[in-house]
Design an enzyme around this catalytic site. Structure first.
Site, PDB file in Angstrom:
ATOM      1  N   HIS A   8       0.872  -1.249  -0.033  1.00 41.49           N
ATOM      2  CA  HIS A   8       0.020   0.046  -0.070  1.00 41.49           C
ATOM      3  C   HIS A   8       0.842   1.215  -0.159  1.00 41.49           C
ATOM      4  O   HIS A   8       2.044   1.276   0.349  1.00 41.49           O
ATOM      5  CB  HIS A   8      -0.887   0.002   1.166  1.00 41.49           C
ATOM      6  CG  HIS A   8      -0.254   0.143   2.485  1.00 41.49           C
ATOM      7  ND1 HIS A   8      -0.050  -0.893   3.223  1.00 41.49           N
ATOM      8  CD2 HIS A   8       0.096   1.022   3.308  1.00 41.49           C
ATOM      9  CE1 HIS A   8       0.494  -0.849   4.440  1.00 41.49           C
ATOM     10  NE2 HIS A   8       0.670   0.478   4.363  1.00 41.49           N
ATOM     11  N   HIS A  81       4.249   7.250   3.421  1.00 39.48           N
ATOM     12  CA  HIS A  81       5.161   6.095   3.393  1.00 39.48           C
ATOM     13  C   HIS A  81       4.572   5.379   2.313  1.00 39.48           C
ATOM     14  O   HIS A  81       3.434   5.212   1.723  1.00 39.48           O
ATOM     15  CB  HIS A  81       5.264   5.567   4.578  1.00 39.48           C
ATOM     16  CG  HIS A  81       3.729   4.625   5.248  1.00 39.48           C
ATOM     17  ND1 HIS A  81       3.064   5.312   5.864  1.00 39.48           N
ATOM     18  CD2 HIS A  81       3.434   3.460   5.040  1.00 39.48           C
ATOM     19  CE1 HIS A  81       1.990   4.484   6.010  1.00 39.48           C
ATOM     20  NE2 HIS A  81       2.597   3.316   5.458  1.00 39.48           N
ATOM     21  N   GLU A 132       7.840   1.530   4.921  1.00 37.76           N
ATOM     22  CA  GLU A 132       7.396   0.361   5.903  1.00 37.76           C
ATOM     23  C   GLU A 132       7.598  -0.981   5.090  1.00 37.76           C
ATOM     24  O   GLU A 132       7.383  -1.345   3.946  1.00 37.76           O
ATOM     25  CB  GLU A 132       5.989   0.685   5.910  1.00 37.76           C
ATOM     26  CG  GLU A 132       5.198  -0.505   6.951  1.00 37.76           C
ATOM     27  CD  GLU A 132       3.520  -0.253   7.036  1.00 37.76           C
ATOM     28  OE1 GLU A 132       2.846   0.711   6.211  1.00 37.76           O
ATOM     29  OE2 GLU A 132       2.831  -0.879   7.932  1.00 37.76           O
TER      30      GLU A 132
HETATM   31 CO    CO Z   1       1.331   1.538   6.158  1.00 37.76          CO
END
Ligand code: CO
Length: 138
Positions: A8, A81, A132
């Site tokens: 994502h 992110h 991440e």
């Molecule tokens: Co995230």
């Protein structure tokens, strides 16, 4: 270690419900998860589902939230992110440390909004981009 698929894109917003509406009404991306509070992570979250990925909408819960400062600098919100999947989060963390990268927080993987362990790599290690890494959902 080599990163896997993009899971994502994290986007910080002042209001998750309003942002969900934007993606639905302006872009036709009307499939999204229920908005959920994660007090232990300091965020309110919903995922907008796309054909090949997701957008994670993040609204701060309180001044201690990891996205609170970001929104102070970017009051309308913005890209926060990128999240990539890895097969083994502990092995990935060990590799990151061995390669000289800074793992944020305690350095230990913790359960993120997807219910699987994650770590964050300091933006200074990735051309200003917060990254991440997330254990592949089984
Ligand atoms: Co995230």
């Amino acid at each position: 270690m080599k990163i896997g698929r993009l899971n994502h894109v994290g986007v910080a917003v002042p209001d998750v419900e309003a942002a969900k509406q934007t993606y639905a009404e302006l872009y036709g991306a009307d499939e999204a998860t229920q908005t959920k509070d994660f007090p232990q992570l300091g965020v309110r979250v919903a995922f907008v589902k796309l054909a090949n990925s997701e957008i994670e909408l993040l609204e701060p819960l309180g001044d201690e939230s990891p996205v609170h400062k970001f929104l102070e600098r970017n009051p309308k919100g913005g890209q926060h992110h990128l999240c990539f999947e890895v097969p083994d989060i502990v092995a990935a963390r060990d590799d990151m440390v061995a390669r000289g990268a800074t793992v944020l927080g305690t350095g230990e993987p913790y359960i993120g909004a997807h219910g699987v362990p994650v770590i964050f790599i300091h933006p200074k290690n990735s051309n200003g981009q917060l990254i991440e890494l997330m254990q592949e959902p089984s």
